[in-house]
Design a protein around this motif. Structure first.
Motif, PDB file in Angstrom:
ATOM      1  N   ARG A   1      -7.859  -2.598   2.808  1.00  0.00           N
ATOM      2  CA  ARG A   1      -7.829  -2.377   1.360  1.00  0.00           C
ATOM      3  C   ARG A   1      -7.908  -3.697   0.603  1.00  0.00           C
ATOM      4  NH1 ARG A   1      -3.027   1.431   2.389  1.00  0.00           N
ATOM      5  NH2 ARG A   1      -3.984   3.497   2.661  1.00  0.00           N
ATOM      6  N   ILE A   2      -7.187  -4.702   1.083  1.00  0.00           N
ATOM      7  CA  ILE A   2      -7.207  -5.997   0.404  1.00  0.00           C
ATOM      8  C   ILE A   2      -8.598  -6.630   0.490  1.00  0.00           C
ATOM      9  CG2 ILE A   2      -6.344  -8.375   0.571  1.00  0.00           C
ATOM     10  CD1 ILE A   2      -3.607  -7.208   1.213  1.00  0.00           C
ATOM     11  N   VAL A   3      -9.220  -6.555   1.658  1.00  0.00           N
ATOM     12  CA  VAL A   3     -10.548  -7.149   1.819  1.00  0.00           C
ATOM     13  C   VAL A   3     -11.580  -6.388   0.987  1.00  0.00           C
ATOM     14  CG1 VAL A   3     -12.373  -7.738   3.462  1.00  0.00           C
ATOM     15  CG2 VAL A   3      -9.987  -8.067   4.089  1.00  0.00           C
ATOM     16  N   ALA A   4     -11.444  -5.076   0.866  1.00  0.00           N
ATOM     17  CA  ALA A   4     -12.362  -4.292   0.033  1.00  0.00           C
ATOM     18  C   ALA A   4     -12.278  -4.732  -1.420  1.00  0.00           C
ATOM     19  CB  ALA A   4     -12.048  -2.804   0.160  1.00  0.00           C
ATOM     20  N   CYS A   5     -11.059  -4.941  -1.900  1.00  0.00           N
ATOM     21  CA  CYS A   5     -10.892  -5.432  -3.275  1.00  0.00           C
ATOM     22  C   CYS A   5     -11.475  -6.830  -3.420  1.00  0.00           C
ATOM     23  CB  CYS A   5      -9.410  -5.440  -3.646  1.00  0.00           C
ATOM     24  SG  CYS A   5      -8.634  -3.810  -3.697  1.00  0.00           S
TER      25      CYS A   5
ATOM     26  N   ALA B   1     -11.264 -13.709   4.948  1.00  0.00           N
ATOM     27  CA  ALA B   1     -11.320 -13.250   3.550  1.00  0.00           C
ATOM     28  C   ALA B   1     -10.006 -12.614   3.122  1.00  0.00           C
ATOM     29  CB  ALA B   1     -12.464 -12.254   3.382  1.00  0.00           C
ATOM     30  N   GLY B   2      -9.409 -11.821   4.016  1.00  0.00           N
ATOM     31  CA  GLY B   2      -8.139 -11.180   3.688  1.00  0.00           C
ATOM     32  C   GLY B   2      -7.002 -12.178   3.563  1.00  0.00           C
ATOM     33  N   ILE B   3      -6.895 -13.103   4.508  1.00  0.00           N
ATOM     34  CA  ILE B   3      -5.835 -14.111   4.456  1.00  0.00           C
ATOM     35  C   ILE B   3      -6.005 -14.994   3.232  1.00  0.00           C
ATOM     36  CG2 ILE B   3      -4.755 -16.028   5.675  1.00  0.00           C
ATOM     37  CD1 ILE B   3      -4.316 -13.384   7.063  1.00  0.00           C
ATOM     38  N   ASP B   4      -7.245 -15.253   2.841  1.00  0.00           N
ATOM     39  CA  ASP B   4      -7.512 -16.052   1.642  1.00  0.00           C
ATOM     40  C   ASP B   4      -6.865 -15.420   0.417  1.00  0.00           C
ATOM     41  OD1 ASP B   4      -9.361 -18.266   0.373  1.00  0.00           O
ATOM     42  OD2 ASP B   4      -9.650 -16.461  -0.849  1.00  0.00           O
ATOM     43  N   ARG B   5      -7.013 -14.109   0.264  1.00  0.00           N
ATOM     44  CA  ARG B   5      -6.416 -13.410  -0.877  1.00  0.00           C
ATOM     45  C   ARG B   5      -4.882 -13.424  -0.792  1.00  0.00           C
ATOM     46  NH1 ARG B   5      -8.369 -13.943  -5.020  1.00  0.00           N
ATOM     47  NH2 ARG B   5      -9.214 -15.701  -3.873  1.00  0.00           N
TER      48      ARG B   5
END
Length: 520
Positions: free
Chosen positions: A355-359, A478-482
């Protein structure tokens, strides 16, 4: 290739094979045929108690939906037959498993030809065609570099009358060629004494010098104390070199723990048939967490314990051995997203990360489009975008421009295609975003299954291991970046961020909220 449709498929294929392509425009999943092999492998692992029933059920249901849509598998009847067998048991050496294997072999026989026929009709979206063709060629063993060169050359130099369907048919012919046998020598600059009784692959300095003099008489030979001579079967020379790089990485790790004496390989190798030596250091898997630098968190000695641990666990994913990369990256995700009350459902971390990566995908694409427009044009919109300092502000402004219905165009095909994707997404986010989340969850659940195979069975031979590392590494980054950004700027925990993503995605399209704000 003259038609826009053909150009779109071609450009997307080049995106998938380009080393510099951003994560948001890469392939996130494996091909359907390889996922079938993965399911059969998972069935064996289930009977050895390595994978759970729930894990197999999810993969089976996800794969069945893909098979229904994948015209490369066959016509409606053929796909229906395969889906019927996927719904049954996976007992090793059972009737149903043999039936699935047979149907998969039949599907592979003309997989690309069927997609070529669909491309000739031009009715299925260019995005779907390119993903099917692009992932299939990678999954049967071709390297990104070789495929990028092949598609670039044929796309530019084929007869003008040739369309993308003709090139896919040529690729089908290429895929049926047998693998090539490569003899490759890697010089060694430092090694413990070689035993008298050893594998013939290990050459002493005299034998290595003789080999180099025979095959590369005009080349300047490196100083060496011996060499490793291996025979590799591969689709292309780039793939062969990648395989040798993996062998070197494993051997270096083995010697690091097995002796105090060092084993050091030269940074170039020699391939029989090539004119010069090749650099072979394994390319990073592009785990990019730039928020560490943007927020100065990279200098913070007091990062939260969970993020600090996750970053350490994540490091092998970028350039470590497959075992360390798989185990460490899932441990990082689990540490961040498994909280109170989740101890029996650890795979929930895959859903939350997806979900986080999709956003993040929405924001990444709108940012790229905004920056591309600001650089390429000199109109009022470009001026407004250049006046903004933060990427977040530029993405928000560009999303507003799309929502307003104002005419936006790009000169480059890649940007045009990305604009089409984002325009469709902004128009129907409630339809498209769940599909994006689903694709990402499939990828992260695959990482979880690979982790279980590695950790619980010590299995490094999975058919999906290499593809998992290729597809999931940039997504994890990408997810860890967010997560790092949310922690450094908003003081939000990973669990809190995942809750925000879930709530906002559930109501998307209802309140007209800007998609750039999904993680706000």
């Amino acid at each position: 290739m003259n038609s826009q449709y053909d150009q779109a498929v071609w450009k997307r294929l080049l995106d998938y094979y380009g080393r510099a392509t951003p994560w948001s425009r890469q392939l996130w999943r494996l091909s359907t045929p390889l996922e079938i092999d993965e399911l059969l492998e998972a069935g064996k692992a289930r009977h050895s108690a390595t994978l759970s029933d729930g894990s197999i059920k999810y993969l089976m249901q996800s794969l069945a939906e893909r098979v229904k849509r994948d015209v490369g598998i066959g016509d409606l009847k053929q796909r229906g037959t395969l889906v019927g067998h996927l719904a049954k048991g996976l007992t090793p050496e059972g009737h149903n498993v043999y039936a699935i294997q047979l149907l998969a072999e039949q599907a592979r026989a003309n997989y690309l030809e069927r997609w070529a026929a669909e491309a000739r009709k031009g009715k299925i979206s260019s995005e779907v065609v390119s993903r099917a063709v692009g992932s299939y060629l990678l999954d049967i063993g071709f390297s990104q570099d070789a495929l990028h060169k092949w598609w670039t050359y044929h796309g530019r130099h084929s007869p003008k009358a040739a369309g993308i369907a003709d090139l896919i048919e040529e690729a089908a012919t290429l895929s049926r060629r047998p693998k090539i046998c490569f003899d490759i020598l890697v010089p060694i600059t430092s090694t413990p004494p070689l035993p008298d009784q050893r594998d013939p692959a290990w050459l002493d300095s005299t034998a290595a010098a003789g080999w180099l003099s025979y095959w590369f008489p005009g080349e300047l030979h490196p100083r060496q104390t011996g060499a490793l001579l291996v025979e590799i079967e591969a689709r292309d020379v780039y793939s062969a070199v990648e395989q040798v790089a993996e062998v070197v990485t494993r051997l270096t790790a083995r010697f690091r723990v097995g002796t105090r004496q060092k084993l050091v390989f030269h940074d170039e190798l020699f391939v029989v048939g090539e004119e010069k030596s090749w650099p072979y250091i394994q390319a990073p898997r592009r785990v990019e967490v730039h928020a560490l630098h943007r927020t100065s968190a990279i200098f913070d000695l007091n990062l939260s314990q969970d993020i600090n641990a996750a970053l350490e666990l994540l490091e092998p994913l970028d350039s470590g051995t497959p075992a360390a990369a798989i185990a460490g990256s899932w441990a990082a995700i689990e540490a961040l997203f498994v909280g109170p009350g989740d101890t029996n459902e650890r795979v929930v971390a895959a859903t939350r990360m997806a979900r986080i990566v999709a956003c993040s995908y929405v924001r990444a694409e709108l940012t790229a489009l905004a920056n591309g427009y600001a650089i390429s044009f000199d109109d009022s919109l470009a001026g407004r975008l250049r006046a903004l300092n933060a990427n977040f502000e530029k993405a928000l402004a560009f999303e507003g421009e799309i929502r307003s219905g104002n005419s936006i165009t790009f000169k480059r095909t890649r940007h045009k295609l990305a604009l089409d994707r984002m325009t469709a997404l902004i128009a129907k986010p409630e339809n498209i975003l769940p599909k994006i989340v689903g694709q990402l969850e499939d990828s992260f659940r695959r990482l979880y299954r690979q982790r279980n195979l590695v950790v619980h069975a010590g299995d490094l031979t999975s058919v999906a291991l290499r593809g998992t590392l290729r597809t999931v590494a940039p997504l994890v980054g990408a997810g860890i970046d967010r997560i790092v950004h949310a922690s450094a700027v908003g003081k939000k925990s990973p669990i809190e961020l995942s809750a925000i993503a879930e709530v906002n995605l559930a109501s998307v399209g209802e309140d007209g909220k800007r998609l750039v704000l999904l993680l706000s």
